[in-house]
Design an enzyme around this catalytic site. Structure first.
Site, PDB file in Angstrom:
ATOM      1  N   HIS A 307       0.885  -1.043   0.073  1.00  0.00           N
ATOM      2  CA  HIS A 307       0.096   0.010   0.066  1.00  0.00           C
ATOM      3  C   HIS A 307       0.834   1.124  -0.023  1.00  0.00           C
ATOM      4  O   HIS A 307       1.961   1.166   0.664  1.00  0.00           O
ATOM      5  CB  HIS A 307      -1.048  -0.018   1.168  1.00  0.00           C
ATOM      6  CG  HIS A 307      -2.054   0.915   1.242  1.00  0.00           C
ATOM      7  ND1 HIS A 307      -2.034   2.363   1.390  1.00  0.00           N
ATOM      8  CD2 HIS A 307      -3.452   1.006   1.007  1.00  0.00           C
ATOM      9  CE1 HIS A 307      -3.084   2.955   1.079  1.00  0.00           C
ATOM     10  NE2 HIS A 307      -4.093   1.943   0.815  1.00  0.00           N
ATOM     11  N   ASP A 364      -8.058  -3.976  -0.690  1.00  0.00           N
ATOM     12  CA  ASP A 364      -8.506  -4.071  -2.094  1.00  0.00           C
ATOM     13  C   ASP A 364      -8.274  -5.433  -2.578  1.00  0.00           C
ATOM     14  O   ASP A 364      -9.479  -5.751  -3.539  1.00  0.00           O
ATOM     15  CB  ASP A 364      -7.710  -2.921  -2.995  1.00  0.00           C
ATOM     16  CG  ASP A 364      -7.660  -1.643  -2.825  1.00  0.00           C
ATOM     17  OD1 ASP A 364      -8.807  -1.219  -2.602  1.00  0.00           O
ATOM     18  OD2 ASP A 364      -6.719  -0.748  -2.507  1.00  0.00           O
TER      19      ASP A 364
END
EC number: 2.3.3.16
Length: 424
Positions: A307, A364
């Site tokens: 991330h 995600d």
């Protein structure tokens, strides 16, 4: 309010010293107040605002190095497992979790505003059937500005509060309808006897012919968690867009439409959609090992792992993984693409290369798998992200309008032509 630390940064400019005060928040690094640089005839240069605090906020705190995400001080994993989405909405809007009485009153307010004006449904007919649902959302949410403007005074705290309730309540209806429109099915109207996530799934998948349609409670719980885990994420691109638009005094519905536009970008809200596209490109489980080797040599990009903000681990991912396992277990799905995703996860969690680089599956990755398992098409993933993030956007808009603020006006480093004359 932020506190002056007593410390100062000293900047040497043209032989002069400029003292810049340093402020301290309750958490996070201290910040240097650079506004006096302007008086000295200079701007600061920070492309992407990577080292610039654009505002002061009490809503969300992120420490990417430690994997911390707090909403009003509460860790995200606790909110996702011990509270529901509407409780999280109340918290973001008001600063405290609701009492049982306050929760009941808040939930009732949201339920009473789920319907949209009948004329709103006609806007959908202006779009092609193959329009991306996010394009539809930008249009119809912005169109709400035309329905709530004559009696909207953004300086009135009560008007601001009802605006927040309306948005949280109506966005699921508009989102579900954007899906129904693209597949040619009639709109399903909201039901006030259903919970927030349950109502959304009902509007997505029920039809007028199937009056006995019931939402699986495990799927409703999973959707509620997805909403909660995406509710706010501090000063990201879309939230900053809402604040910037809001700083002009623009209609709040137009500001949220601006946030949806920013979220639509693949570098921001399209990450879970990109995960499914990556799985399509890999093809089969047999190709996973070779694909991961190409990741190591940087021949291909691994989507849904690591991330930009979280340098250690994404605190939302653990809860999302548990939810993912629950959903896949309950549905008993035998989907080759989901098996492929699980093999990617296995390698990433066991291979030293990925462990050393903290390339763990992020929120995600798991949310994309869950949404696919539920039966939500890939093009709706970012719409669901926008639905969940609406409360974060409107919370920041409310916070900005509850005190003094300035219109946003970023500066630039000009590198174009110097002044020149037209010669004829």
């Amino acid at each position: 309010m932020s506190e002056v630390t007593g410390k100062k940064a000293v900047l040497q400019l043209d032989g002069k010293e400029i003292e810049l005060p340093i402020y301290s928040g309750t958490l996070g690094p201290d910040v240097i107040d650079v506004k006096d640089v302007l008086a000295a005839g200079h701007f600061t240069f920070d492309p992407g605002f990577m080292a610039t605090a654009s505002c002061e906020s009490k809503i969300t705190f992120i420490d990417g190095n430690k994997g911390i995400l707090l909403h009003r001080g509460y860790p995200i994993d606790q909110l996702a497992t011990k509270a529901d989405y509407l409780e999280t909405c109340y918290l973001l809007l008001n600063g405290e979790l609701p009492t049982a009485e306050q929760k009941e009153e808040f939930d009732a307010k949201v339920r009473n505003h789920t319907m949209v004006h009948d004329q709103v449904s006609r806007f959908y007919n202006g779009f092609r059937r193959d329009a991306h649902p996010m394009a539809i959302m930008v249009g119809v949410v912005g169109a709400l500005s035309a329905f709530y403007h004559n009696n909207l005074d953004i300086e009135d705290v009560n008007h601001r509060e009802i605006t927040a309730i309306r948005l949280i309540a109506k966005i699921p209806t508009l989102a579900a309808w954007s899906y129904k429109y693209t597949i040619g099915q009639p709109f399903v109207y909201p039901r006030n006897d259903l919970g927030y996530a349950e109502n959304f799934l009902h509007m997505m998948f029920a039809t007028p012919a199937d009056r006995d349609y019931k939402v699986d409670p495990i799927l409703a719980k999973a959707m509620d968690r997805i909403f909660t885990l995406h509710a706010d994420h501090e000063q990201n691109a879309s939230t900053s867009t809402v604040r910037l638009a809001g700083s002009t005094g623009a209609n709040p519905y137009a500001c949220i439409a601006a946030g949806i536009s920013a979220l639509w970008g693949p570098a921001h809200g399209g990450a879970n959609e990109a995960v499914l596209k990556m799985l399509d490109e890999i093809g089969t489980v047999e190709n996973v090992a070779g694909f991961m080797e190409k990741v190591k040599t940087k021949e291909v990009k691994l989507m849904g792992f690591g991330h930009r903000v979280y340098k250690n681990f994404d605190p939302r991912a653990k809860v999302m993984k548990e939810t993912c396992d629950e959903v896949l277990g309950a549905l008993g799905i035998n989907d080759p693409q989901l098996a492929l995703a699980m093999e990617l996860e296995r390698i990433a969690l066991s291979d030293e290369y990925f462990i050393k680089r903290n390339l763990y599956p992020n929120v995600d990755f798991y949310s994309g798998i869950i949404l696919k398992a539920i039966g939500i098409p890939t093009e709706m993933f970012t719409v669901i992200f926008a639905l969940a993030r609406t409360v974060g956007w409107i919370s920041h808009w409310l916070e900005m309008h509850s005190g003094p603020y300035k219109i946003g006006r970023p500066r630039q480093l000009y590198t174009g032509e110097v002044q020149r004359d037209i010669v004829r």
